[in-house]
Design a protein around this motif. Structure first.
Motif, PDB file in Angstrom:
ATOM      1  N   GLU A  77      28.332 -34.663  29.679  1.00  0.00           N
ATOM      2  CA  GLU A  77      28.492 -35.224  31.025  1.00  0.00           C
ATOM      3  C   GLU A  77      27.376 -36.227  31.305  1.00  0.00           C
ATOM      4  O   GLU A  77      27.610 -37.320  31.800  1.00  0.00           O
ATOM      5  CB  GLU A  77      28.451 -34.101  32.062  1.00  0.00           C
ATOM      6  N   SER A  78      26.145 -35.818  30.986  1.00  0.00           N
ATOM      7  CA  SER A  78      24.996 -36.681  31.252  1.00  0.00           C
ATOM      8  C   SER A  78      25.005 -37.914  30.356  1.00  0.00           C
ATOM      9  O   SER A  78      24.577 -38.996  30.768  1.00  0.00           O
ATOM     10  CB  SER A  78      23.693 -35.892  31.037  1.00  0.00           C
ATOM     11  N   VAL A  79      25.484 -37.750  29.115  1.00  0.00           N
ATOM     12  CA  VAL A  79      25.571 -38.887  28.187  1.00  0.00           C
ATOM     13  C   VAL A  79      26.516 -39.943  28.742  1.00  0.00           C
ATOM     14  O   VAL A  79      26.201 -41.138  28.783  1.00  0.00           O
ATOM     15  CB  VAL A  79      26.035 -38.426  26.791  1.00  0.00           C
ATOM     16  N   PHE A  80      27.685 -39.499  29.197  1.00  0.00           N
ATOM     17  CA  PHE A  80      28.668 -40.442  29.729  1.00  0.00           C
ATOM     18  C   PHE A  80      28.214 -41.009  31.079  1.00  0.00           C
ATOM     19  O   PHE A  80      28.548 -42.138  31.419  1.00  0.00           O
ATOM     20  CB  PHE A  80      30.040 -39.774  29.848  1.00  0.00           C
ATOM     21  N   ALA A  81      27.445 -40.220  31.837  1.00  0.00           N
ATOM     22  CA  ALA A  81      26.898 -40.736  33.092  1.00  0.00           C
ATOM     23  C   ALA A  81      25.930 -41.885  32.811  1.00  0.00           C
ATOM     24  O   ALA A  81      25.871 -42.859  33.559  1.00  0.00           O
ATOM     25  CB  ALA A  81      26.179 -39.623  33.856  1.00  0.00           C
ATOM     26  N   LYS A  82      25.164 -41.786  31.713  1.00  0.00           N
ATOM     27  CA  LYS A  82      24.264 -42.882  31.325  1.00  0.00           C
ATOM     28  C   LYS A  82      25.063 -44.137  31.009  1.00  0.00           C
ATOM     29  O   LYS A  82      24.685 -45.248  31.393  1.00  0.00           O
ATOM     30  CB  LYS A  82      23.439 -42.472  30.102  1.00  0.00           C
ATOM     31  N   LYS A 190      20.678 -51.173  42.153  1.00  0.00           N
ATOM     32  CA  LYS A 190      19.882 -50.044  42.653  1.00  0.00           C
ATOM     33  C   LYS A 190      20.582 -48.716  42.360  1.00  0.00           C
ATOM     34  O   LYS A 190      19.962 -47.758  41.881  1.00  0.00           O
ATOM     35  CB  LYS A 190      19.645 -50.202  44.146  1.00  0.00           C
ATOM     36  N   VAL A 191      21.870 -48.642  42.648  1.00  0.00           N
ATOM     37  CA  VAL A 191      22.636 -47.421  42.388  1.00  0.00           C
ATOM     38  C   VAL A 191      22.665 -47.120  40.889  1.00  0.00           C
ATOM     39  O   VAL A 191      22.521 -45.970  40.463  1.00  0.00           O
ATOM     40  CB  VAL A 191      24.071 -47.549  42.942  1.00  0.00           C
ATOM     41  N   GLY A 192      22.840 -48.150  40.077  1.00  0.00           N
ATOM     42  CA  GLY A 192      22.873 -47.978  38.628  1.00  0.00           C
ATOM     43  C   GLY A 192      21.575 -47.388  38.099  1.00  0.00           C
ATOM     44  O   GLY A 192      21.588 -46.483  37.261  1.00  0.00           O
ATOM     45  N   VAL A 193      20.445 -47.881  38.600  1.00  0.00           N
ATOM     46  CA  VAL A 193      19.132 -47.373  38.180  1.00  0.00           C
ATOM     47  C   VAL A 193      18.966 -45.908  38.582  1.00  0.00           C
ATOM     48  O   VAL A 193      18.505 -45.067  37.790  1.00  0.00           O
ATOM     49  CB  VAL A 193      17.995 -48.223  38.789  1.00  0.00           C
ATOM     50  N   GLU A 194      19.349 -45.573  39.814  1.00  0.00           N
ATOM     51  CA  GLU A 194      19.212 -44.198  40.305  1.00  0.00           C
ATOM     52  C   GLU A 194      20.041 -43.221  39.477  1.00  0.00           C
ATOM     53  O   GLU A 194      19.580 -42.120  39.139  1.00  0.00           O
ATOM     54  CB  GLU A 194      19.620 -44.130  41.779  1.00  0.00           C
ATOM     55  N   LEU A 195      21.274 -43.604  39.143  1.00  0.00           N
ATOM     56  CA  LEU A 195      22.139 -42.735  38.346  1.00  0.00           C
ATOM     57  C   LEU A 195      21.627 -42.609  36.915  1.00  0.00           C
ATOM     58  O   LEU A 195      21.743 -41.545  36.301  1.00  0.00           O
ATOM     59  CB  LEU A 195      23.575 -43.262  38.359  1.00  0.00           C
ATOM     60  N   TYR A 196      21.050 -43.688  36.394  1.00  0.00           N
ATOM     61  CA  TYR A 196      20.488 -43.632  35.038  1.00  0.00           C
ATOM     62  C   TYR A 196      19.335 -42.629  34.989  1.00  0.00           C
ATOM     63  O   TYR A 196      19.260 -41.800  34.078  1.00  0.00           O
ATOM     64  CB  TYR A 196      20.004 -45.022  34.621  1.00  0.00           C
ATOM     65  N   VAL A 197      18.452 -42.697  35.974  1.00  0.00           N
ATOM     66  CA  VAL A 197      17.308 -41.780  36.031  1.00  0.00           C
ATOM     67  C   VAL A 197      17.790 -40.338  36.163  1.00  0.00           C
ATOM     68  O   VAL A 197      17.269 -39.426  35.503  1.00  0.00           O
ATOM     69  CB  VAL A 197      16.385 -42.145  37.216  1.00  0.00           C
ATOM     70  N   LYS A 198      18.810 -40.112  36.988  1.00  0.00           N
ATOM     71  CA  LYS A 198      19.344 -38.762  37.196  1.00  0.00           C
ATOM     72  C   LYS A 198      19.937 -38.198  35.909  1.00  0.00           C
ATOM     73  O   LYS A 198      19.733 -37.026  35.580  1.00  0.00           O
ATOM     74  CB  LYS A 198      20.399 -38.788  38.302  1.00  0.00           C
ATOM     75  N   SER A 199      20.664 -39.013  35.169  1.00  0.00           N
ATOM     76  CA  SER A 199      21.279 -38.551  33.921  1.00  0.00           C
ATOM     77  C   SER A 199      20.223 -38.259  32.860  1.00  0.00           C
ATOM     78  O   SER A 199      20.351 -37.306  32.088  1.00  0.00           O
ATOM     79  CB  SER A 199      22.274 -39.593  33.404  1.00  0.00           C
ATOM     80  N   VAL A 200      19.163 -39.069  32.832  1.00  0.00           N
ATOM     81  CA  VAL A 200      18.075 -38.840  31.867  1.00  0.00           C
ATOM     82  C   VAL A 200      17.388 -37.508  32.162  1.00  0.00           C
ATOM     83  O   VAL A 200      17.068 -36.737  31.246  1.00  0.00           O
ATOM     84  CB  VAL A 200      17.049 -39.990  31.916  1.00  0.00           C
ATOM     85  N   LYS A 201      17.162 -37.197  33.436  1.00  0.00           N
ATOM     86  CA  LYS A 201      16.525 -35.935  33.809  1.00  0.00           C
ATOM     87  C   LYS A 201      17.326 -34.741  33.303  1.00  0.00           C
ATOM     88  O   LYS A 201      16.751 -33.726  32.886  1.00  0.00           O
ATOM     89  CB  LYS A 201      16.367 -35.857  35.334  1.00  0.00           C
ATOM     90  N   GLU A 202      18.647 -34.838  33.338  1.00  0.00           N
ATOM     91  CA  GLU A 202      19.482 -33.737  32.866  1.00  0.00           C
ATOM     92  C   GLU A 202      19.436 -33.603  31.351  1.00  0.00           C
ATOM     93  O   GLU A 202      19.648 -32.526  30.808  1.00  0.00           O
ATOM     94  CB  GLU A 202      20.923 -33.920  33.340  1.00  0.00           C
TER      95      GLU A 202
END
Length: 288
Positions: A77-82, A190-202
């Motif tokens: 899930e996190s991979v595809f979110a990235k 901005k949204v893209g950066v926030e989602l990238y950071v969130k997926s990396v944390k997971e």
């Protein structure tokens, strides 16, 4: 499996709506002499691609554990979110680049009213798609679907910029079109950066939230026989949580009694906290 079916149904609904909307926007852009509307239609086509990525992510992450993936497939899930966050970033950069080029060159046509109508309808439809998708994403705890929801909202932002630009051009202020496009691109990035950071944390086994840790401690500590908690570690695994907890039990009881207490803690945590996929209990002797 129920979450997978719910996610798939929501994704296919948005695919169908996006196909219809993209065709309508491109048609309105060509007929209404609006470059902004044509670009907006292409942006909607990118939503279709990202939703297919979500479908693939949901399918893989819902698979049961196997020999090669004994802990399951939730991290996909996190991979595809990235991947989706990167697509959002590319979309934002593309919108901004096109807007800057138009602003520099000054090639701005006066669009017709059909482009204005299409932009207004697009704002309503895409914002509705955002709320529908984000509601399902949060219900099934799918980060990739959440990313897809924000892609819908980025398209709504794009349509707002298109609407403002088309309206401004028709009122005699053609520069508003590319300026609005630049603003929209910044929001999308901005949204893209926030989602990238969130997926990396997971993906890096970040701990569960303080609220979840507090609930785990309270539920474990309330079990009869638990004399305290020595250590608690958690790690987020996709949309699930793995828990490792060390509990104190009376040092004078039998191994069987200590095991039974640990079993009660294990069963309660997994039964009452749905996000927990697996809980490992270790017992330590408690001495006064």
């Amino acid at each position: 499996m129920e979450n997978y079916k719910l996610g798939v149904r929501a994704s296919w609904i948005t695919v169908i709506i996006n196909i219809i909307l993209a065709i309508a926007k491109i048609f309105a852009g060509v007929l209404g002499s609006s470059n902004a509307m044509i670009a907006d239609g292409v942006h909607t086509l990118s939503d279709i691609l990202t939703t297919f990525v979500v479908l693939l992510g949901l399918k893989i992450s819902s698979k049961e554990a196997d020999n090669e993936h004994p802990y399951g497939h939730e991290k996909y899930e996190s991979v595809f979110a990235k991947i989706l966050s990167i697509l959002l970033l590319i979309t934002g950069v593309f919108i901004g680049y096109k807007s800057i080029i138009i602003l520099i060159n000054g090639n701005i046509n006066t669009p017709k009213s059909i482009a204005l109508i299409a932009a207004f309808l697009s704002i309503i439809v895409k914002e509705g798609m955002y709320w529908y998708t984000i509601k399902v994403a949060r219900k099934i705890k799918s980060i990739s679907m959440e990313a897809d929801a924000w892609h819908h909202r980025s398209d709504a932002f794009s349509s707002i910029g298109t609407f403002a630009g088309v309206l401004g051009a028709r009122l005699g202020f053609p520069a508003l079109d590319p300026i609005a496009g630049i603003i929209v691109s910044v929001l999308v990035i901005k949204v893209g950066v926030e989602l990238y950071v969130k997926s990396v944390k997971e993906l890096v086994d970040e701990s569960a939230s303080e609220e979840v840790l507090k609930i785990i401690k309270e539920k474990a500590g309330s079990i009869d026989g638990v004399r305290g908690i020595k250590n608690l570690k958690t790690r987020v695994f996709g949309n699930k949580i793995y828990v490792d907890i060390e509990i104190f039990v009376d040092s004078n009881i039998s191994v069987k009694a200590g095991h039974d207490i640990a079993e009660k803690v294990h069963d309660r945590l997994e039964a009452e906290i749905s996000d927990i996929k697996h809980c490992m209990i270790h017992i330590e002797p408690f001495q006064k």
